[in-house]
Enzyme design. Sequence first.
Site, PDB file in Angstrom:
ATOM      1  N   PRO A  33      -2.490 -13.111  32.606  1.00  0.00           N
ATOM      2  CA  PRO A  33      -1.475 -13.098  33.675  1.00  0.00           C
ATOM      3  C   PRO A  33      -1.735 -14.064  34.834  1.00  0.00           C
ATOM      4  O   PRO A  33      -0.898 -14.175  35.714  1.00  0.00           O
ATOM      5  CB  PRO A  33      -1.518 -11.646  34.162  1.00  0.00           C
ATOM      6  CG  PRO A  33      -2.923 -11.205  33.910  1.00  0.00           C
ATOM      7  CD  PRO A  33      -3.361 -11.925  32.661  1.00  0.00           C
ATOM      8  N   ASP A  62       0.158 -20.596  28.365  1.00  0.00           N
ATOM      9  CA  ASP A  62       0.029 -19.354  27.583  1.00  0.00           C
ATOM     10  C   ASP A  62       1.212 -19.191  26.632  1.00  0.00           C
ATOM     11  O   ASP A  62       2.308 -19.699  26.888  1.00  0.00           O
ATOM     12  CB  ASP A  62      -0.076 -18.124  28.478  1.00  0.00           C
ATOM     13  CG  ASP A  62      -0.841 -16.975  27.810  1.00  0.00           C
ATOM     14  OD1 ASP A  62      -1.995 -16.703  28.189  1.00  0.00           O
ATOM     15  OD2 ASP A  62      -0.275 -16.350  26.867  1.00  0.00           O
ATOM     16  N   ASP A  79       2.051 -22.998  22.947  1.00  0.00           N
ATOM     17  CA  ASP A  79       0.839 -22.834  22.146  1.00  0.00           C
ATOM     18  C   ASP A  79      -0.096 -23.997  22.486  1.00  0.00           C
ATOM     19  O   ASP A  79       0.276 -25.156  22.299  1.00  0.00           O
ATOM     20  CB  ASP A  79       1.240 -22.858  20.662  1.00  0.00           C
ATOM     21  CG  ASP A  79       0.053 -22.594  19.749  1.00  0.00           C
ATOM     22  OD1 ASP A  79      -1.104 -22.719  20.203  1.00  0.00           O
ATOM     23  OD2 ASP A  79       0.297 -22.271  18.571  1.00  0.00           O
ATOM     24  N   LYS A 144     -14.212 -18.978  25.902  1.00  0.00           N
ATOM     25  CA  LYS A 144     -14.619 -17.644  25.422  1.00  0.00           C
ATOM     26  C   LYS A 144     -14.655 -17.640  23.902  1.00  0.00           C
ATOM     27  O   LYS A 144     -13.812 -18.239  23.247  1.00  0.00           O
ATOM     28  CB  LYS A 144     -13.606 -16.613  25.908  1.00  0.00           C
ATOM     29  CG  LYS A 144     -13.826 -15.235  25.276  1.00  0.00           C
ATOM     30  CD  LYS A 144     -13.168 -14.150  26.044  1.00  0.00           C
ATOM     31  CE  LYS A 144     -11.690 -14.035  25.726  1.00  0.00           C
ATOM     32  NZ  LYS A 144     -11.067 -13.037  26.615  1.00  0.00           N
TER      33      LYS A 144
HETATM   34  N1  SAM Z   1      -7.859 -15.618  31.870  1.00  0.00           N
HETATM   35  C1  SAM Z   1      -6.637 -14.824  31.948  1.00  0.00           C
HETATM   36  C2  SAM Z   1      -6.556 -14.246  33.349  1.00  0.00           C
HETATM   37  O1  SAM Z   1      -7.588 -14.258  34.043  1.00  0.00           O
HETATM   38  O2  SAM Z   1      -5.484 -13.813  33.774  1.00  0.00           O
HETATM   39  C3  SAM Z   1      -6.628 -13.742  30.883  1.00  0.00           C
HETATM   40  C4  SAM Z   1      -6.459 -14.332  29.499  1.00  0.00           C
HETATM   41  S1  SAM Z   1      -6.142 -13.170  28.195  1.00  0.00           S
HETATM   42  C5  SAM Z   1      -7.720 -12.459  27.936  1.00  0.00           C
HETATM   43  C6  SAM Z   1      -5.935 -14.190  26.769  1.00  0.00           C
HETATM   44  C7  SAM Z   1      -4.609 -14.945  26.692  1.00  0.00           C
HETATM   45  O3  SAM Z   1      -4.670 -15.960  25.681  1.00  0.00           O
HETATM   46  C8  SAM Z   1      -3.412 -14.066  26.335  1.00  0.00           C
HETATM   47  O4  SAM Z   1      -2.509 -14.033  27.409  1.00  0.00           O
HETATM   48  C9  SAM Z   1      -2.805 -14.775  25.110  1.00  0.00           C
HETATM   49  O5  SAM Z   1      -1.394 -14.774  25.107  1.00  0.00           O
HETATM   50  C10 SAM Z   1      -3.350 -16.179  25.261  1.00  0.00           C
HETATM   51  N2  SAM Z   1      -3.316 -17.002  24.027  1.00  0.00           N
HETATM   52  C11 SAM Z   1      -3.728 -16.633  22.789  1.00  0.00           C
HETATM   53  N3  SAM Z   1      -3.513 -17.629  21.919  1.00  0.00           N
HETATM   54  C12 SAM Z   1      -2.964 -18.666  22.607  1.00  0.00           C
HETATM   55  C13 SAM Z   1      -2.506 -19.968  22.247  1.00  0.00           C
HETATM   56  N4  SAM Z   1      -2.588 -20.418  20.975  1.00  0.00           N
HETATM   57  N5  SAM Z   1      -1.969 -20.759  23.211  1.00  0.00           N
HETATM   58  C14 SAM Z   1      -1.885 -20.302  24.486  1.00  0.00           C
HETATM   59  N6  SAM Z   1      -2.308 -19.092  24.876  1.00  0.00           N
HETATM   60  C15 SAM Z   1      -2.831 -18.272  23.958  1.00  0.00           C
END
Ligand code: SAM
Length: 190
Positions: A33, A62, A79, A144
């Site tokens: 978010p 995102d 993506d 990560k």
């Molecule tokens: N760092 C963020 C914060 O502090 O608010 C939290 C990130 S959350 C753990 C992981 C995010 O990675 C999710 O919102 C997910 O939609 C996104 N995500 C996963 N695969 C993705 C992709 N291929 N491209 C962009 N975002 C992606």
Amino acid sequence: HFRCRSAFKLLEIEEKYRLLKPGLSVIDCGAAPGAWSQVAVQRVNSTGERPDLARGCVFGIDLLHIAPLQGAHFLSNRDITSPATHAELQELLPQAYADVILSDMAPNATGLRELDHERLVCMCLSLLELAEKLLRPGGSLLCKFWDGALTHKLREGLTRAFQDVKTVKPKASRKESAELYFLARTFRKT
Ligand code: SAM
């Protein structure tokens, strides 16, 4: 005032390694978010809150929608593994280069530990393509991953592209989680 607790992991890593400085350009992958972007906005001074310091910029990407944040430019519903997103970022970045790539990305976990691990490693490996296109020489990447059988592959890939690769486990990560970060510094562009 952070949108998500994950901010504390980045703050902890920042405390020790200081990747983000006023004036730098940052790409935040998997930004929703938006808590990491909140930290990055402050550190790189992208709102120009400190007029005496250089003003940086923050781009957050995102698959999901990310609510607007002053000082950040969000690309929602994108993506980060897609070349179209890379091209879009290239247009937006000052001088077409970023200084730092942050990734707190994660796939939707299936609960199958090895499968989740493999999917996240693939996503991290695709960040190397992003770096090849958009990271300036000397730049850094924080990503990560979930530990598992392919961790060494990811480390090898990072080690080919960066001079210095470290594993980081923030205390703010839950102890029982297999979540770790690779901090890769001093990008050598090929
Ligand atoms: N760092 C963020 C914060 O502090 O608010 C939290 C990130 S959350 C753990 C992981 C995010 O990675 C999710 O919102 C997910 O939609 C996104 N995500 C996963 N695969 C993705 C992709 N291929 N491209 C962009 N975002 C992606």
